[in-house]
Motif scaffolding. Structure first.
Motif, PDB file in Angstrom:
ATOM      1  N   ARG A 391       0.832  -1.198   0.000  1.00  0.00           N
ATOM      2  CA  ARG A 391       0.000   0.000   0.000  1.00  0.00           C
ATOM      3  C   ARG A 391       0.873   1.256   0.000  1.00  0.00           C
ATOM      4  N   GLY A 417      -7.766  -3.429  -1.980  1.00  0.00           N
ATOM      5  CA  GLY A 417      -9.005  -2.966  -1.365  1.00  0.00           C
ATOM      6  C   GLY A 417      -9.106  -1.468  -1.183  1.00  0.00           C
ATOM      7  N   TYR A 418      -8.262  -0.686  -1.876  1.00  0.00           N
ATOM      8  CA  TYR A 418      -8.317   0.775  -1.762  1.00  0.00           C
ATOM      9  C   TYR A 418      -9.347   1.313  -2.747  1.00  0.00           C
ATOM     10  N   ARG A 450      -8.577   2.505   8.863  1.00  0.00           N
ATOM     11  CA  ARG A 450      -9.586   3.356   8.219  1.00  0.00           C
ATOM     12  C   ARG A 450      -9.650   3.124   6.709  1.00  0.00           C
ATOM     13  N   ASP A 451      -9.138   1.968   6.249  1.00  0.00           N
ATOM     14  CA  ASP A 451      -9.147   1.639   4.812  1.00  0.00           C
ATOM     15  C   ASP A 451      -8.417   2.696   3.986  1.00  0.00           C
TER      16      ASP A 451
END
Length: 634
Positions: A391, A417-418, A450-451
């Protein structure tokens, strides 16, 4: 007996005739006697008949006494649970069978060394109530102390007795003269049973013996009552022990079930929501887990929003080990989720409204839920750490303008998953160089929770977090990182942005805000460009004049461009003429009312009172930068 005379006396005996009738029979027969010898025989028969009458009377009296004793014993055997009623019956029967004026009973108080009146039959006043007879005083005190019966034909003239004014007053009030008392024995002297007359005279041995029989029954009644009281106490104690054992067994079963359920959740890789649901089913009420930003990440299904809001407030001041905290209108129990020295969030429980209190089992279930939730949170953080590098690489590419970065963005974001289409705040966090150890890990944890995304650039953490309020997000990040790194963390924030192409500019703005705070010696604070105003432009390295102008006057500039109005020119003229409406109107060749209308439109577009001292300097600075930009373009 002479046949005729014998039948006469027998008839009298059968009929229970009074004594004068026997004399009448003798006189009638004597008048007919033929000789002195016959008269002597008649007198002998008369004497024999009277003797026989006395014997029958004694037998009838004894039978009646026995019947009364049997009746009292029967009442005692039936054990109706009312010892006072049985004692009253015994005293009443004693008074009736002895034919005395009064009968009464007192009970001993060994600690007070006195005997106190309890039951009285035949009294004409209430003077006897609450009478206390000290041991050794009067008849009652003497019998209570010695355990030996005592009788007096005349109470006040008996020199054997010790007198007491209060006791004597109660005796006078009832006009008692002859009194007898016998002890109630039940292993020890329990009290005294009395009989008395209002005339002088002795009590017979038979009367004293009968009174002793009733006293024995009274003692049995008292012993039986005391035994029943002890049995009731023992039974109550047994019931309490049984109930405590039952509750303990139920609690142990619940604890075992909770343990098995918790282990099952951990072993099959469940999440904190499963922990909350399972524990909430056992405890009742509402259970929730909040992250470091006091944002609920898991809660009891169907929990009311106002309750969660109050629980969030309780989470901000949570104390370890499930101590109670007050929330708005309710009591909440909160415990930190801790792994080593790291705080992973807060578990908060709002007990049911009808709850009688928090018991040991409730505490144990809360503590177990906190441990399991901490474990699952730690697992999640470890997984997040493994993803952090990937990420971080994505964020590094996004912050570096490159067409190739954006062309492959969708595929790379999908894998981790962003969601770049969401509105994000860009946060730059600065900490002293000697405290930077752990900065990357903490930033990664906060972003993943917090994704969002995180990376480290030039010794500063950069976080891109879904948010509509960059100022609030910046304060939350600063507070959380300060707690976890145990050193002040200065944060600049920008956004929100929903286009990856805007991330580099937002990063530059957030970095400039952080640098401005450091130059202002506001270490540990957090701010956005809106919070800093022109100070951010002046003090922040790399701060953009164009962004400052657009942030300050953007709505007015766009209005002029879209509608060909002259609001910007009117603002410049207004300040150039010393904020004079008349001078501005003259220079613009318009009416002063038109100037006023244009300035009102500016106020509506900006949404603030731009003419206030707090905003005038910023507006003038933006106007000059805007004019300078136009001049440089020429």
């Amino acid at each position: 007996m002479n046949g005729g005379n014998g039948h006469g006396y027998l008839r009298l005996l059968v009929d229970g005739a009074p004594l004068p009738h026997y004399d009448d029979v003798l006189r009638g027969m004597a008048a007919k006697a033929a000789s002195p010898a016959e008269l002597e025989e008649l007198q002998a028969e008369h004497t024999l008949a009277l003797r026989l009458r006395d014997t029958l009377e004694k037998q009838r009296t004894r039978q009646e006494q026995q019947r009364a004793l049997v009746e009292c014993a029967k009442e005692l055997a039936e054990d109706r649970g009312d010892p006072e009623a049985i004692l009253t019956l015994i005293v009443s029967q004693a008074q009736r069978l002895l034919g005395c004026d009064m009968a009464y009973l007192s009970l001993n108080d060994d600690e007070d060394r006195a005997t106190r009146m309890s039951v009285m039959v035949g009294a004409t006043s209430s003077a006897w109530k609450d009478v206390r007879i000290p041991f050794g005083v009067g008849i009652g005190g003497r019998v209570a102390a010695t355990g030996t019966p005592f009788s007096t034909p005349d109470y006040f003239s008996d020199e054997r007795l010790a007198h007491d004014p209060a006791v004597d007053a109660s005796v006078r009030a009832e006009r008692q003269v002859s009194i007898v008392g016998v002890p109630l024995r039940g292993g020890k002297v329990l009290g005294v049973l009395f009989a008395s007359n209002r005339t002088p005279g002795p009590f017979s041995h038979d009367a004293i013996a009968l009174l002793g029989s009733f006293a024995a029954l009274a003692a049995s009644a008292l012993d039986q009552a005391r035994l029943r009281h002890r049995q009731d106490q023992a039974l109550a104690t047994l019931r309490q022990a049984n109930e405590a054992l039952r509750r303990h067994t139920v609690e142990e079963e619940r604890a075992v079930a909770a343990h098995d359920q918790s282990m099952d959740i951990v072993l099959r890789g469940g999440g904190v929501q499963e922990v909350v649901t399972a524990t909430g089913d056992q405890l009742g009420g509402v259970l929730a887990i909040f992250d470091e930003f006091q944002t609920a990440v898991a809660w009891t299904p169907g929990a009311p929003g106002d309750v969660l809001k109050g629980m969030s407030a309780a989470a901000s001041g949570a104390a370890a080990d499930a101590e109670p905290g007050r929330g708005p209108g309710a009591t909440y129990w909160a415990t930190d989720l801790v792994a080593g020295s790291e705080n992973l969030g807060t578990l908060v429980w709002a007990p049911p409204a009808a709850s009688a209190g928090v018991g040991d089992l409730d505490r144990r279930l809360l503590e177990r839920a906190a441990v399991v939730a901490s474990l699952l949170q730690l697992f999640g953080r470890n997984l997040a750490a493994a993803e952090a590098r990937v990420r971080g690489e994505l964020l590094d590419d996004l912050l570096t303008p490159d067409a190739r970065t954006y062309s492959s963005l969708a595929e790379r974001a999908l894998r981790i998953g962003y969601q770049p289409q969401k509105r994000h705040a860009v946060v730059v966090a600065h900490i002293r160089p000697e405290k930077r150890r752990g900065l990357a890990s903490v930033a990664s944890d906060l972003a993943a929770a917090r994704d969002g995304l995180s990376t480290v650039r030039d010794g500063r953490a950069v976080l891109v977090i879904p948010s509509d309020d960059p100022s609030l997000t910046g304060r939350q990040v600063s507070r959380s990182m300060t707690v976890r790194l145990r050193s002040p963390v200065t944060v600049g924030a920008a956004g929100p942005v929903d286009d990856p192409a805007d991330l580099p500019a937002a990063y530059a703005e957030a970095l400039a805000c952080a640098q401005a705070l450091l130059r202002l010696e506001r270490e540990g604070a957090s701010a956005t460009a809106d919070d800093l105003g022109y100070a951010g432009l002046l003090l922040g390295d790399g701060a953009s004049a164009t962004r400052y102008v657009l942030r300050t006057l953007g709505p007015v500039i766009r209005h002029d461009e879209q509608r060909s109005t002259m609001l910007m020119e009117t603002l410049e003229t207004y300040f150039a003429t010393g904020q004079s409406l008349v001078a501005s109107a003259k220079r613009l060749h318009i009416h002063p009312n038109t100037v006023t209308q244009r300035l009102d439109r500016v106020k509506r577009l900006l949404g603030v009172d731009w003419s206030s001292p707090d905003h005038t300097l910023e507006v003038q600075l933006a106007l000059r930068l805007h004019r300078l930009g136009r001049e440089l373009e020429v």
